[in-house]
Design an enzyme around this catalytic site. Structure first.
Site, PDB file in Angstrom:
ATOM      1  N   LYS A 116       0.827  -1.112   0.090  1.00  0.00           N
ATOM      2  CA  LYS A 116       0.001  -0.210   0.049  1.00  0.00           C
ATOM      3  C   LYS A 116       1.083   1.238  -0.038  1.00  0.00           C
ATOM      4  O   LYS A 116       1.512   1.650   1.006  1.00  0.00           O
ATOM      5  CB  LYS A 116      -0.805   0.102   1.222  1.00  0.00           C
ATOM      6  CG  LYS A 116      -2.030   1.173   1.151  1.00  0.00           C
ATOM      7  CD  LYS A 116      -2.996   1.238   2.443  1.00  0.00           C
ATOM      8  CE  LYS A 116      -3.741   2.484   2.588  1.00  0.00           C
ATOM      9  NZ  LYS A 116      -4.782   2.237   1.636  1.00  0.00           N
ATOM     10  N   GLU A 131      -3.025  -2.747  -2.687  1.00  0.00           N
ATOM     11  CA  GLU A 131      -4.228  -1.723  -2.111  1.00  0.00           C
ATOM     12  C   GLU A 131      -3.975  -0.260  -2.441  1.00  0.00           C
ATOM     13  O   GLU A 131      -2.940   0.465  -2.019  1.00  0.00           O
ATOM     14  CB  GLU A 131      -4.314  -1.956  -0.676  1.00  0.00           C
ATOM     15  CG  GLU A 131      -5.725  -1.297  -0.100  1.00  0.00           C
ATOM     16  CD  GLU A 131      -5.840  -1.124   1.435  1.00  0.00           C
ATOM     17  OE1 GLU A 131      -6.694  -0.429   1.914  1.00  0.00           O
ATOM     18  OE2 GLU A 131      -5.294  -2.052   2.024  1.00  0.00           O
TER      19      GLU A 131
END
Length: 242
Positions: A37, A112
């Site tokens: 992420k 993500e």
């Protein structure tokens, strides 16, 4: 490259739970999969309440939180604005560099995003620009009830218009008392978008364990369908390198 880019129709929809759970399930199946992420706002990477820490716990990766998420800041704003207000400059090139560093450790990554595809991300890119650079198939995480058909179909249309492949949709936070409406929304999303809904993940109330989340993912998400994508991507990558 192989893996998935996990995006959503909004913020606080369940991307982190889905990304972490799927990575954890695939790791249990023997795949060398990591999580990434690039940018996180709302918590610093080491905060156990933040997305990076939750991704680490659910996936079971050995990676440190600040390597899962190299750029994090406490102020809960769109990443570009949060970084700008903190006087920090992060570019698309920067986050792709860290992505490639993680690929030295893993064969595949579950990436993500932040909020939805049109979120201002780095100082020079939206989330969708990052997704286009990686060219990973998308998993769209969406709410299960009122308004989700519009939001989900628009997200899919935007992704397709930008040349991205959408592997499927996962409706997150499904409650038993709402299942009739959830099923109706599932059917409409599939009819209007041409993209399958691959899972109806239950609502997790209060505290929950990694084991509970992974078992729910195995039960309610079509893991075999996603596994086909991983295998196909790996085959293409192997063929291209020969």
């Amino acid at each position: 490259m192989s893996g998935f880019f996990i995006t959503a129709t909004d913020t606080e929809v369940g991307k982190t739970v889905v990304a972490g759970a799927l990575a954890g399930v695939f790791r249990e199946l023997g795949y060398n999969i990591g999580v990434y992420k690039a940018l996180q706002s709302g918590h610093v990477a080491s905060n156990p309440e933040g997305d990076a820490a939750r991704l680490k716990v659910l996936s079971g990766v050995p990676t440190k939180e600040d390597e899962i998420c190299p750029y994090s800041i406490e102020e809960p704003l769109a990443p570009r604005l949060a970084m700008k207000r903190a006087g920090r400059a992060v570019t698309l090139k920067d986050i792709i560099h860290h992505y490639n560093e993680r690929l030295k450790e893993f064969n595949s990554l579950f990436v993500e995003g932040a909020g939805g595809l049109a979120v201002p991300y780095t100082e020079d890119a939206l989330v969708i620009d990052f997704a286009k650079e990686l060219q990973l198939p998308l998993i769209v995480v969406a709410r299960p009830t009122l308004g989700t058909v519009n939001h989900t179909v628009l997200t899919i249309a935007y992704a397709k218009a930008n040349g991205l492949t959408v592997a499927g949709v996962i409706l997150s936070g499904c409650k038993e008392c709402e299942m009739e409406r959830v099923q109706e929304n599932k059917v409409m999303i599939e009819e209007l978008s041409g993209v399958p809904v691959l899972g109806l993940l239950p609502f997790f109330e209060g505290e929950f364990t990694k084991e509970e989340v992974l078992e729910s993912a195995k039960e309610y998400i079509m893991i075999s369908k996603l596994e086909e994508f991983i295998r196909n991507e790996s085959t293409v990558a192997h063929t291209s390198s020969n």
